[in-house]
Design a protein around this motif. Sequence first.
Motif, short mmCIF file in Angstrom:
data_model
loop_
_atom_site.label_atom_id
_atom_site.label_comp_id
_atom_site.label_asym_id
_atom_site.label_seq_id
_atom_site.Cartn_x
_atom_site.Cartn_y
_atom_site.Cartn_z
N SER A 22 0.77 -1.06 -0.10
CA SER A 22 0.05 -0.01 -0.15
C SER A 22 0.92 1.33 -0.14
CB SER A 22 -1.07 0.02 1.10
OG SER A 22 -1.81 -1.04 1.12
N TYR A 40 3.90 1.50 -1.25
CA TYR A 40 4.50 1.69 -2.62
C TYR A 40 3.60 2.16 -3.35
CZ TYR A 40 8.90 -0.26 -0.55
OH TYR A 40 9.85 -0.43 0.37
N GLU A 41 2.48 1.78 -3.34
CA GLU A 41 1.40 2.00 -4.47
C GLU A 41 0.88 3.47 -4.17
OE1 GLU A 41 -1.70 -0.77 -3.77
OE2 GLU A 41 -1.13 -1.93 -5.22
N SER A 42 1.06 3.83 -3.00
CA SER A 42 0.48 5.30 -2.82
C SER A 42 1.71 6.22 -3.27
CB SER A 42 0.17 5.71 -1.27
OG SER A 42 1.24 5.47 -0.37
N SER A 98 3.78 5.43 -5.60
CA SER A 98 3.87 5.50 -6.94
C SER A 98 2.79 6.31 -7.62
CB SER A 98 3.58 4.01 -7.46
OG SER A 98 3.47 3.84 -8.86
N THR A 99 1.52 6.29 -6.74
CA THR A 99 0.50 7.34 -7.47
C THR A 99 0.65 8.86 -7.24
OG1 THR A 99 -1.17 5.60 -6.68
CG2 THR A 99 -1.85 7.79 -7.10
#
Length: 102
Positions: free
Chosen positions: A90, A92-94, A96-97
Amino acid sequence: MSQQKSESKREEFRRYLEGTGVLDALTKVLVGLYEEPDKPSDALDFVKHHLHGGPLESIDAEALKKENEELQQRNRELEEQVAQLQTALSKYESESTETVAS
């Protein structure tokens, strides 16, 4: 009347045993015992062995309890690891976003 009720219960139980295959299994084992040329010294062990379908294994309850505890501990560890990995994913996804949005 009480005798009829008792007979009815017996008949119902007999149908239950027939329907579940218990009578057939017992009959086969007893016929096997009858046909055995050298009668075993312990007929009950013979019946147990042949109903079970093989040699009876002794159950080591303590070993099973220990194994169960170990597996439960391993399960807790894996659940914690999954939670940590989900948190990291989560994060790393945030990140990345945010990078793509900038």
